[in-house]
Design an enzyme around this catalytic site. Structure first.
Site, PDB file in Angstrom:
ATOM      1  N   CYS A  46      -5.952   1.791  -6.961  1.00 53.29           N
ATOM      2  CA  CYS A  46      -6.248   0.548  -7.431  1.00 53.29           C
ATOM      3  C   CYS A  46      -7.760  -0.071  -6.917  1.00 53.29           C
ATOM      4  O   CYS A  46      -8.503  -0.580  -7.862  1.00 53.29           O
ATOM      5  CB  CYS A  46      -5.760  -0.254  -6.143  1.00 53.29           C
ATOM      6  SG  CYS A  46      -3.758  -0.449  -6.761  1.00 53.29           S
ATOM      7  N   ALA A 102       0.652  -0.842   0.574  1.00 50.43           N
ATOM      8  CA  ALA A 102       0.170   0.160  -0.175  1.00 50.43           C
ATOM      9  C   ALA A 102       0.562   1.327  -0.300  1.00 50.43           C
ATOM     10  O   ALA A 102       2.068   1.694   0.432  1.00 50.43           O
ATOM     11  CB  ALA A 102      -0.717  -0.061   1.199  1.00 50.43           C
TER      12      ALA A 102
HETATM   13  C1  UDX Z   1      -4.359  -0.315  -1.521  1.00 47.35           C
HETATM   14  C2  UDX Z   1      -4.077  -2.152  -1.398  1.00 47.35           C
HETATM   15  O1  UDX Z   1      -4.222  -1.959   0.214  1.00 47.35           O
HETATM   16  C3  UDX Z   1      -3.365  -2.860  -2.070  1.00 47.35           C
HETATM   17  O2  UDX Z   1      -2.817  -4.107  -1.134  1.00 47.35           O
HETATM   18  C4  UDX Z   1      -2.833  -2.693  -3.530  1.00 47.35           C
HETATM   19  O3  UDX Z   1      -1.505  -3.133  -4.097  1.00 47.35           O
HETATM   20  C5  UDX Z   1      -3.181  -1.179  -3.899  1.00 47.35           C
HETATM   21  O4  UDX Z   1      -4.324  -0.731  -3.573  1.00 47.35           O
HETATM   22  P1  UDX Z   1      -3.405   1.926  -1.182  1.00 47.35           P
HETATM   23  O5  UDX Z   1      -4.517   1.912  -2.269  1.00 47.35           O
HETATM   24  O6  UDX Z   1      -1.838   1.784  -1.325  1.00 47.35           O
HETATM   25  O7  UDX Z   1      -3.472   0.084  -1.010  1.00 47.35           O
HETATM   26  O8  UDX Z   1      -3.920   2.517  -0.158  1.00 47.35           O
HETATM   27  P2  UDX Z   1      -5.060   1.984   1.137  1.00 47.35           P
HETATM   28  O9  UDX Z   1      -4.221   1.936   2.160  1.00 47.35           O
HETATM   29  O10 UDX Z   1      -5.356   0.558   0.851  1.00 47.35           O
HETATM   30  O11 UDX Z   1      -5.862   2.694   0.792  1.00 47.35           O
HETATM   31  C6  UDX Z   1      -7.089   3.528  -0.015  1.00 47.35           C
HETATM   32  C7  UDX Z   1      -7.649   4.195   0.421  1.00 47.35           C
HETATM   33  O12 UDX Z   1      -8.193   3.656   1.201  1.00 47.35           O
HETATM   34  C8  UDX Z   1      -6.634   5.454   1.162  1.00 47.35           C
HETATM   35  O13 UDX Z   1      -8.013   6.073   0.626  1.00 47.35           O
HETATM   36  C9  UDX Z   1      -6.868   5.258   1.962  1.00 47.35           C
HETATM   37  O14 UDX Z   1      -7.955   6.775   3.304  1.00 47.35           O
HETATM   38  C10 UDX Z   1      -9.067   4.766   2.238  1.00 47.35           C
HETATM   39  N1  UDX Z   1      -8.884   3.695   3.807  1.00 47.35           N
HETATM   40  C11 UDX Z   1      -8.660   3.209   3.885  1.00 47.35           C
HETATM   41  C12 UDX Z   1      -9.896   4.012   4.224  1.00 47.35           C
HETATM   42  O15 UDX Z   1     -10.670   5.409   3.836  1.00 47.35           O
HETATM   43  N2  UDX Z   1     -10.223   3.558   5.404  1.00 47.35           N
HETATM   44  C13 UDX Z   1      -9.764   2.422   5.828  1.00 47.35           C
HETATM   45  O16 UDX Z   1      -9.395   1.619   6.289  1.00 47.35           O
HETATM   46  C14 UDX Z   1      -8.902   2.013   5.017  1.00 47.35           C
END
Ligand code: UDX
Ligand code: ADP
Length: 455
Positions: free
Chosen positions: A271, A159
């Site tokens: 993603c 991530a």
């Molecule tokens: C994601 C996956 O976690 C990762 O395994 C994959 O390889 C690529 O996509 P990423 O998009 O980099 O990773 O970040 P992530 O931490 O998953 O957050 C994605 C979005 O969800 C962000 O906007 C984050 O703020 C949001 N989020 C995450 C929430 O709103 N609530 C949460 O509880 C977790």
């Protein structure tokens, strides 16, 4: 052994830097057709911001980690070729808006077919629709130089914002290959690279299609948790329940678990939305419209949540934000990254601009020109949208503050000082639930969060 990675982006750059760090005897070349990006990787100002990455790159760069635009030369000499190019959502033709645009993958496969000879292992690192290995294999088979290629799927689960930590100690490494002696041999060779620092029991091997599909499904499940809690956040606001208390209570159930239950202004990133849309398109292509609709609703709730946040700002500001200054704190899609792809901030800013608000954005890592281009489209301007150099300047004279990204520095601001410089009533909308609403209300703010009881 020599490794070449095509694509020096958020996935290719950090992943190869970690392989090079952990395998000093392997030469790792990261190649990209974007010369400016390669130059940045070779400079002190890396093209992506990721905590701890500078250090990893500094240790390996020049030793066994090289960033270069020589795509052909490194394809020729590599034993293992990783493909880490972008696979955006298609914007034209059949499947526009949902299917993955595979033109970069195809062009890389053609480049490999043109230059590769002998025995090669080709590794799909980019997230792709299930069955893409078939396409790559067909293109490689047409090369006519007797190339013996094994195509593997090795999706990346890091991530952004925690890439170095995720690469250092991954929950699992997934490798999918053809179930033939040659396929097994290729899988074993790649597993051997990761085994230098990842415990064997965390290296999972599957058939090609399971691996390709698992990446889409993992992201769909993660995003589903966020949309589920975000849907409940709306119910909390209507009933007086507190979404963090609900998340904590349900997360203690070991069958549910505590992670990824943080209600927010909506998920962003390169993603989740892209992969779910891709999944729904695949389901429809395989004649499964009900499955497509089920997963489609996860994206639907996310779109609604982003709109709901902006609409709430307008409603609470007495149904008009025309010519009122609104400070937007944070523009990246999450903290600790400079990536803005699909960030909720774009939607929030656009909705407020449509209501003729004066929007002033501050983000610690996203450059001003990017904020303007993402929100307005490249080359477009709007005098109502400005970018501030720090949070205090963004908030000065604002009628309302909206926290859109959970950057740690926003927790440490002097809110009493900020409040003093705002017209009253002064509003604060915490789209990430990182602030103490009770303390803000004591200062005088009309403060609200996502899924939090009203004042
Ligand atoms: C994601 C996956 O976690 C990762 O395994 C994959 O390889 C690529 O996509 P990423 O998009 O980099 O990773 O970040 P992530 O931490 O998953 O957050 C994605 C979005 O969800 C962000 O906007 C984050 O703020 C949001 N989020 C995450 C929430 O709103 N609530 C949460 O509880 C977790
Ligand atoms: P991701 O988040 O998946 O890493 P990025 O967009 O950050 O995606 O990075 C993908 C990189 O792949 C870009 O730097 C782009 O220039 C590069 N790329 C795309 N197609 C090719 C190609 N045919 N040859 C070399 N590099 C390519």
């Amino acid at each position: 052994m020599k490794i070449c990675c095509i694509g020096a982006g958020y996935v290719g750059g950090p992943t190869m830097a970690m392989i090079a760090l952990k395998c000093p005897d392997i030469q790792v070349a990261v190649v990209d057709m974007n010369a400016a990006r390669i130059a940045a990787w070779n400079s002190d100002q890396l093209p992506i911001y990721e905590p701890g990455l500078d250090d990893v790159v500094r240790q390996a760069r020049g030793r066994n980690l090289h960033f270069t635009t020589d795509v052909a030369g490194n394809i020729k000499s590599a034993d293992i070729i990783f493909v880490a190019v972008n696979t955006p959502t298609k914007t034209y033709g059949v499947g526009a808006g949902r299917a993955a645009d595979l033109r970069y993958i195809e062009s890389v496969a053609r480049t490999i077919a043109q230059h590769a000879t002998g025995t090669k292992i080709i590794v799909e690192k980019s997230t792709i629709p299930v069955k893409t290995a078939d396409t790559i294999r067909s293109i490689l088979a047409s090369n006519g130089t007797g190339l013996k290629a094994q195509v593997l799927s090795n999706p990346e689960f890091l991530a952004e914002g925690t890439a170095v930590q995720d690469l250092l100690a991954p929950d699992r490494v997934l490798i999918g290959g053809e179930r033939t002696p040659e396929g097994d041999q290729a899988v074993a060779a790649l597993a051997g690279v990761y085994a230098r620092w990842v415990p064997r029991e965390r290296i999972i091997t599957t058939n090609l299609w399971s691996s390709e599909l698992s990446k889409l499904v993992a992201n769909a499940f993660l995003a589903q948790r966020i949309s589920s809690i975000n849907s409940i956040s709306a119910l909390c606001e209507a009933t007086g329940a507190d979404v963090d208390e609900v998340a904590n209570a349900i997360g203690k159930d070991s069958r549910i678990g505590p992670k990824f239950l943080k209600a927010s202004v909506g998920f962003g990133g390169s993603c989740f939305q892209k992969d779910i849309l891709n999944l729904t398109y695949l389901c429809e292509s395989f004649g499964l419209p009900e499955v497509a609709a089920y997963w489609g609703s996860v994206v639907g709730i996310n779109d609604w949540q982003k709109k709901r946040f902006a609409a709430r700002i307008v409603k609470e500001l007495f149904n008009t934000v025309a010519d009122k200054k609104i400070a937007i704190l944070g523009f990246a899609f999450k903290k600790d990254t400079n990536d803005t792809r699909e960030t909720a901030a774009i939607n929030v800013c656009r909705d407020l601009l449509a209501e003729h608000a004066s929007v002033c954005v501050y983000d610690p890592k996203v450059p001003a020109d990017e904020i303007l281009a993402d929100t307005l489209g490249k080359g477009h301007t709007n005098s109502r949208l400005t970018v501030a150099q720090d949070a205090y300047a963004a908030c000065a004279g604002a009628h309302a503050i909206a926290i859109v990204t959970e950057w740690d520095e926003f927790k440490k601001l002097d809110y009493a000082r900020i409040y003093a410089g705002m017209p009253k009533p002064a509003f604060l909308f915490d789209g990430r639930n990182i602030l103490d609403l009770a303390a803000l209300r004591k200062i005088g703010f009309k403060a609200s969060g996502i899924g939090k009881p009203a004042e």
